[in-house]
Design a protein around this motif. Structure first.
Motif, short mmCIF file in Angstrom:
data_model
loop_
_atom_site.label_atom_id
_atom_site.label_comp_id
_atom_site.label_asym_id
_atom_site.label_seq_id
_atom_site.Cartn_x
_atom_site.Cartn_y
_atom_site.Cartn_z
N LEU A 115 0.82 -1.20 0.00
CA LEU A 115 0.00 0.00 0.00
C LEU A 115 0.86 1.26 0.00
O LEU A 115 1.89 1.33 0.65
CB LEU A 115 -0.91 0.03 1.24
N ASN A 116 0.45 2.23 -0.77
CA ASN A 116 0.89 3.60 -0.54
C ASN A 116 -0.39 4.43 -0.52
O ASN A 116 -1.49 3.90 -0.66
CB ASN A 116 1.89 4.07 -1.60
N LEU A 117 -0.29 5.71 -0.31
CA LEU A 117 -1.48 6.52 -0.07
C LEU A 117 -2.46 6.46 -1.23
O LEU A 117 -3.67 6.30 -1.03
CB LEU A 117 -1.06 7.98 0.19
N ASN A 118 -1.96 6.56 -2.48
CA ASN A 118 -2.85 6.56 -3.64
C ASN A 118 -3.63 5.26 -3.77
O ASN A 118 -4.85 5.26 -4.01
CB ASN A 118 -2.05 6.82 -4.91
N TYR A 119 -2.94 4.15 -3.61
CA TYR A 119 -3.60 2.85 -3.75
C TYR A 119 -4.50 2.55 -2.56
O TYR A 119 -5.54 1.89 -2.71
CB TYR A 119 -2.56 1.74 -3.95
N LEU A 120 -4.11 3.03 -1.39
CA LEU A 120 -4.96 2.87 -0.22
C LEU A 120 -6.28 3.61 -0.42
O LEU A 120 -7.36 3.07 -0.15
CB LEU A 120 -4.25 3.39 1.03
N LEU A 121 -6.19 4.84 -0.93
CA LEU A 121 -7.41 5.62 -1.18
C LEU A 121 -8.27 4.97 -2.26
O LEU A 121 -9.50 4.94 -2.15
CB LEU A 121 -7.03 7.04 -1.58
N ALA A 122 -7.63 4.45 -3.30
CA ALA A 122 -8.37 3.79 -4.37
C ALA A 122 -9.09 2.54 -3.85
O ALA A 122 -10.24 2.28 -4.20
CB ALA A 122 -7.43 3.41 -5.51
N LEU A 123 -8.41 1.79 -3.00
CA LEU A 123 -8.99 0.57 -2.43
C LEU A 123 -10.16 0.91 -1.52
O LEU A 123 -11.22 0.27 -1.55
CB LEU A 123 -7.91 -0.20 -1.67
N LEU A 124 -10.00 1.95 -0.71
CA LEU A 124 -11.08 2.37 0.18
C LEU A 124 -12.28 2.90 -0.61
O LEU A 124 -13.43 2.65 -0.26
CB LEU A 124 -10.57 3.46 1.15
N LEU A 125 -12.00 3.62 -1.70
CA LEU A 125 -13.07 4.12 -2.56
C LEU A 125 -13.85 2.96 -3.17
O LEU A 125 -15.08 2.99 -3.25
CB LEU A 125 -12.49 5.01 -3.67
N LEU A 126 -13.13 1.92 -3.58
CA LEU A 126 -13.78 0.73 -4.14
C LEU A 126 -14.71 0.09 -3.12
O LEU A 126 -15.85 -0.26 -3.43
CB LEU A 126 -12.72 -0.27 -4.60
N VAL A 127 -14.22 -0.06 -1.90
CA VAL A 127 -15.03 -0.65 -0.82
C VAL A 127 -16.27 0.19 -0.56
O VAL A 127 -17.38 -0.34 -0.36
CB VAL A 127 -14.19 -0.80 0.46
N ILE A 128 -16.12 1.51 -0.56
CA ILE A 128 -17.25 2.42 -0.33
C ILE A 128 -18.29 2.29 -1.44
O ILE A 128 -19.50 2.24 -1.18
CB ILE A 128 -16.76 3.87 -0.19
N ILE A 129 -17.83 2.22 -2.69
CA ILE A 129 -18.75 2.08 -3.83
C ILE A 129 -19.55 0.78 -3.70
O ILE A 129 -20.78 0.77 -3.88
CB ILE A 129 -17.97 2.09 -5.16
N VAL A 130 -18.86 -0.31 -3.39
CA VAL A 130 -19.54 -1.60 -3.25
C VAL A 130 -20.53 -1.56 -2.08
O VAL A 130 -21.66 -2.05 -2.19
CB VAL A 130 -18.51 -2.73 -3.05
N PHE A 131 -20.12 -0.95 -0.98
CA PHE A 131 -20.98 -0.87 0.20
C PHE A 131 -22.29 -0.16 -0.14
O PHE A 131 -23.38 -0.66 0.16
CB PHE A 131 -20.26 -0.14 1.33
N PHE A 132 -22.20 0.98 -0.79
CA PHE A 132 -23.41 1.74 -1.11
C PHE A 132 -24.24 1.07 -2.21
O PHE A 132 -25.47 1.20 -2.24
CB PHE A 132 -23.06 3.18 -1.49
N ALA A 133 -23.57 0.35 -3.11
CA ALA A 133 -24.31 -0.36 -4.16
C ALA A 133 -25.15 -1.48 -3.57
O ALA A 133 -26.27 -1.75 -4.03
CB ALA A 133 -23.33 -0.93 -5.19
#
Length: 451
Positions: free
Chosen positions: A5-23
């Protein structure tokens, strides 16, 4: 893990999880169905005392043809009812939580196999965005398929072949998760075989470690056979059906990754029947599938990619098809619809997690244009999430009708005539075990913390 992980990939991974959660959040408005009602009747009678509970763990569905000895899954389900009672939303959130954990695990497993953040993120996106297994999460009893996938991914992540400087603790955890996998679900035997295969391709192979692994991990086979052998009532559908199951299952799985829309109807579960070919998303998915086939050959022939990585990708691909093979032994000849064996979404969940890893390797190794990759995976995410919402809307009238029936029964003591029945073949429908007896058990489970 820090290297992954670095900051960019961590944020991308968290964004993915958030999208799936709300979907998937709207599915919290759905309800229990199918075997959930049969399980409610069983659990309500088994949670009164310890002896009954232990009997339930060993084997609760004694009248069925397929005899499962899966105490970890049964124990997890019972624990859910002890903690959550009969509140569907809490059961559903737990299934969704495990699914989100699996999305993260796919990322770390892919990075462990090949330390490239872009490839690891691509694998998580592919798995998270697939629409073919969505009903596995909606139907809370199918948490078993999510659970066995968690065990398998942890087993791979901790595997000695991928951890050259593994600690004693990580090795012990590897043996625990791998050895217990068959007691989560029968697919756990595939987890054991996968772990042995990964050790065999590791060069140089450590003979002592291999012998210990085989001895320890073969113990579940012996326990399973001694405790509850599979009844002879289950039959093999035939070699031609086996090949058909594997081929069609693989095609549907890949099309689901690439954004295809499937024709659906509400029966015993949300069966995936056929890709809806006239729809634009399915046409695009077919084109992507042809491109993926071409890229796969390029990946295999690429001399710059290590033989070990190629071998692992082939193994993961073969193992991902195992549920479609097992499904050929998973139904009785009396079943009025033998095609059910390869259409159930739950059989796609385990497969989707494993096949996403070699697919990510294939895409990222062949597509060097970062802008194109970003656009491609954004399309994959939103086409998949669009389908999830469509499936939820298809199921909701049926589950709402069951909710209303419970309210009427609780107020009047009478089981009402309902408008929305599951449609299907004979008794195979969304609500086949939904009756007065199961409603009474459901109402009692609101205070099920009695063990």
């Amino acid at each position: 893990m820090k290297k992954a992980l670095n900051l960019n990939y961590l944020l991308a991974l968290l964004l993915l999880v958030i999208i799936v959660f709300f979907a998937y959040m709207p599915a919290s408005k759905l309800f229990f169905r199918n075997d959930d009602w049969d399980l409610a009747k069983v659990l309500e009678s088994k949670l009164h005392n310890l002896n009954d509970f232990l009997h339930y763990l060993i084997y609760y569905n004694g009248d069925l043809q397929i005899r499962h000895f899966v105490p970890i899954s049964l124990g997890t389900t019972a624990l859910e009812y002890l903690v959550f009672g009969n509140t569907f939303q809490l059961h559903y959130y737990f299934s969704l939580f495990l699914h989100l954990c699996n999305i993260l695990l796919v990322y770390f497993v892919c990075f462990k196999i090949y330390p490239n953040r872009k490839t690891a993120l691509a694998s998580s996106i592919l798995f998270a965005s697939s629409n073919v297994y969505a009903d596995t999460i909606f139907w809370t009893l199918q948490i078993t398929y999510i659970h066995i996938t968690t065990y398998t991914l942890i087993s791979i992540f901790l595997h000695p072949a991928l951890n050259k400087s593994a600690t004693r603790v990580s090795n012990i955890l590897f043996y625990i998760f791998t050895g217990l996998a068959p007691f989560v679900y029968e697919l756990g035997f595939i987890t054991i075989l996968l772990s042995i295969a990964m050790l065999v391709i590791n060069k140089p192979i450590k003979i002592k470690q291999f012998i210990v692994l085989v001895i320890i991990l073969m113990l579940p086979f012996l326990v399973k056979i001694m405790v509850k052998p599979i009844n002879a009532g289950v039959y093999f559908s035939g070699f031609s059906q086996l090949i058909y199951n594997i081929f069609i299952g693989c095609i549907k799985l890949l099309l689901g990754f690439l954004g295809a829309i499937f024709e659906i109807k509400v029966t015993d579960t949300l069966y995936i029947l056929n890709p809806a070919f006239p729809t634009p998303l399915t046409i695009i998915a077919i084109l992507f599938l042809l491109i993926t086939t071409f890229y796969t050959f390029k990946f295999i022939k690429n001399p710059s990619i290590s033989r070990n990585l190629k071998t692992l990708c082939v193994i993961f691909f073969i193992v991902s098809l195992s549920p479609f093979f097992i499904a050929s032994f998973a139904y009785h000849p009396s079943n009025p619809n033998p095609d059910l064996s390869h259409q159930m979404p739950r059989y796609f969940y385990f497969s989707a997690a494993l096949i996403s890893i070699p697919l990510a390797q294939i895409f990222v190794s062949n597509i060097q244009n970062n802008k194109f990759l970003i656009v491609f995976f954004i399309y994959i995410i939103f086409s998949g999430m669009f389908s999830v919402n469509s499936y939820i809307n298809t199921l909701k009238p049926y589950t709402d009708d069951m909710k209303n029936a419970i309210t009427v029964f609780e107020n009047t003591g009478k089981f009402p005539v309902r408008e929305h029945y599951g449609t299907g073949v004979n008794s195979y429908r969304l609500d086949w075990s939904f009756n007065e007896e199961s409603i009474k058990a459901y109402l009692k489970l609101s205070g099920s913390r009695r063990l």
